[in-house]
Write a protein that holds these residues in place. Structure first.
Motif, PDB file in Angstrom:
ATOM      1  N   GLN A  16       0.827  -1.208   0.000  1.00 55.04           N
ATOM      2  CA  GLN A  16       0.000   0.000   0.000  1.00 55.04           C
ATOM      3  C   GLN A  16       0.863   1.261   0.000  1.00 55.04           C
ATOM      4  OE1 GLN A  16      -3.174  -0.022  -0.644  1.00 55.04           O
ATOM      5  NE2 GLN A  16      -3.232  -2.257  -0.610  1.00 55.04           N
ATOM      6  N   ARG A  19       1.954   1.986  -3.513  1.00 57.63           N
ATOM      7  CA  ARG A  19       0.854   2.542  -4.310  1.00 57.63           C
ATOM      8  C   ARG A  19       0.662   4.027  -3.980  1.00 57.63           C
ATOM      9  NH1 ARG A  19      -3.998  -1.655  -5.405  1.00 57.63           N
ATOM     10  NH2 ARG A  19      -2.740  -3.185  -6.532  1.00 57.63           N
ATOM     11  N   ARG A  23       1.054   7.154  -6.636  1.00 59.71           N
ATOM     12  CA  ARG A  23      -0.089   8.013  -6.935  1.00 59.71           C
ATOM     13  C   ARG A  23       0.081   9.450  -6.472  1.00 59.71           C
ATOM     14  NH1 ARG A  23      -3.022   4.051  -5.163  1.00 59.71           N
ATOM     15  NH2 ARG A  23      -3.935   5.123  -3.416  1.00 59.71           N
ATOM     16  N   GLU A 179      -9.228  -7.588  -0.563  1.00 65.10           N
ATOM     17  CA  GLU A 179      -8.376  -7.607  -1.754  1.00 65.10           C
ATOM     18  C   GLU A 179      -7.525  -6.337  -1.764  1.00 65.10           C
ATOM     19  OE1 GLU A 179      -8.047  -9.971  -4.173  1.00 65.10           O
ATOM     20  OE2 GLU A 179      -9.270 -11.200  -2.829  1.00 65.10           O
ATOM     21  N   ASP A 181      -6.791  -4.112  -4.010  1.00 65.30           N
ATOM     22  CA  ASP A 181      -7.412  -2.911  -4.575  1.00 65.30           C
ATOM     23  C   ASP A 181      -8.467  -2.326  -3.634  1.00 65.30           C
ATOM     24  OD1 ASP A 181      -5.805  -3.035  -6.833  1.00 65.30           O
ATOM     25  OD2 ASP A 181      -7.311  -4.080  -8.049  1.00 65.30           O
ATOM     26  N   SER A 182      -9.160  -3.178  -2.890  1.00 63.08           N
ATOM     27  CA  SER A 182     -10.169  -2.701  -1.933  1.00 63.08           C
ATOM     28  C   SER A 182      -9.502  -1.983  -0.763  1.00 63.08           C
ATOM     29  CB  SER A 182     -11.018  -3.863  -1.419  1.00 63.08           C
ATOM     30  OG  SER A 182     -11.713  -4.480  -2.488  1.00 63.08           O
ATOM     31  N   THR A 184      -6.648  -0.408  -0.984  1.00 61.59           N
ATOM     32  CA  THR A 184      -6.205   0.856  -1.572  1.00 61.59           C
ATOM     33  C   THR A 184      -7.356   1.856  -1.608  1.00 61.59           C
ATOM     34  OG1 THR A 184      -4.549  -0.281  -2.922  1.00 61.59           O
ATOM     35  CG2 THR A 184      -5.188   1.931  -3.628  1.00 61.59           C
ATOM     36  N   ALA A 185      -8.538   1.396  -2.037  1.00 57.58           N
ATOM     37  CA  ALA A 185      -9.709   2.275  -2.115  1.00 57.58           C
ATOM     38  C   ALA A 185     -10.102   2.777  -0.730  1.00 57.58           C
ATOM     39  CB  ALA A 185     -10.878   1.538  -2.777  1.00 57.58           C
ATOM     40  N   ALA A 186     -10.028   1.907   0.275  1.00 55.84           N
ATOM     41  CA  ALA A 186     -10.375   2.315   1.644  1.00 55.84           C
ATOM     42  C   ALA A 186      -9.379   3.358   2.154  1.00 55.84           C
ATOM     43  CB  ALA A 186     -10.406   1.096   2.565  1.00 55.84           C
ATOM     44  N   ASP A 188      -7.701   5.445   0.280  1.00 58.42           N
ATOM     45  CA  ASP A 188      -8.032   6.682  -0.448  1.00 58.42           C
ATOM     46  C   ASP A 188      -9.216   7.392   0.211  1.00 58.42           C
ATOM     47  OD1 ASP A 188      -5.967   6.359  -2.256  1.00 58.42           O
ATOM     48  OD2 ASP A 188      -7.244   5.498  -3.837  1.00 58.42           O
ATOM     49  N   GLY A 189     -10.203   6.612   0.675  1.00 59.32           N
ATOM     50  CA  GLY A 189     -11.364   7.212   1.351  1.00 59.32           C
ATOM     51  C   GLY A 189     -10.955   7.922   2.631  1.00 59.32           C
ATOM     52  N   ARG A 192      -9.207  11.154   1.648  1.00 64.51           N
ATOM     53  CA  ARG A 192     -10.144  12.199   1.186  1.00 64.51           C
ATOM     54  C   ARG A 192     -10.789  12.889   2.390  1.00 64.51           C
ATOM     55  NH1 ARG A 192     -11.131   8.588  -2.871  1.00 64.51           N
ATOM     56  NH2 ARG A 192     -12.930   7.667  -1.828  1.00 64.51           N
TER      57      ARG A 192
END
Length: 195
Positions: A16, A19, A23, A179, A181-182, A184-186, A188-189, A192
């Protein structure tokens, strides 16, 4: 963006962190890498660390914090950083807070990857098998017995850092068993919300 990434070995911190580096254009700060660089550069703190390591001792919190302070002063850390695997103790967390306050730096997030430690050994065994299948070298710490020792050390020494940040209202926990990618998305949340 200034982050602390917590979690036991094998939780996915390195994946992570890489990544986030790619980014967001921030640097990943590994205490091991920083120690080696400080020793090689023969900085005052690096020379202290070298003397301790050559004597077979463990590098003190004071030396580690000094190396981190030196590293944060470098130009590439101005845009942000990820501390991966640090702080490892409450004393280091307190010292980090003091140092960041002196520098006028505020952490944007402290993220803990929460994992089922029983399933981590399986994850490590699978990771080693994937590396072997690709003809890549297997990390020494991906040996199941070595990994179990690292996990025991984490539970004994480092697991107390998350409650320290939780008590301060800074800790955000993410299910590290999802997973990649999940996860990573969490993350990112969380970032934000922190922005």
């Amino acid at each position: 963006m200034r982050l602390v990434l917590l979690g036991p070995p094998g939780a996915g911190k390195g994946t992570q962190a890489q990544r986030l580096v790619n980014r967001h254009g921030i640097v990943q700060l590994s205490t091991g890498d920083m120690l080696r660089a400080a020793v090689a550069a023969e900085t005052p703190v690096g020379l202290k660390a070298k003397a301790v390591m050559e004597a077979g001792g463990l590098v003190s919190d004071e030396i580690v914090i000094g190396i981190i302070a030196d590293r944060l002063a470098q130009p590439d850390a101005k845009n942000g950083f990820i501390l991966d695997g640090f702080p490892r103790t409450v004393a280091q967390a307190e010292e980090l807070d003091r140092m960041l306050t002196e520098k006028g730096i505020k952490l944007d997030a402290v993220i803990e990857l929460v994992v089922d430690q029983g399933k981590l050994v399986d994850r490590i065994v699978n990771r080693a098998a994937e590396h072997r299948a690709k003809g890549e070298p297997v990390r020494k710490d991906d040996d199941p017995e070595v990994f179990k020792s690292r996990l025991e050390a984490y539970n004994r020494d480092t697991a107390v850092v998350a409650p320290y940040y939780k008590a301060r209202g800074q800790l955000k926990q993410i299910d590290g068993m999802m997973e990649i990618d999940s996860v990573t998305a969490a993350i990112d949340g969380v970032l934000r919300q922190a922005a």
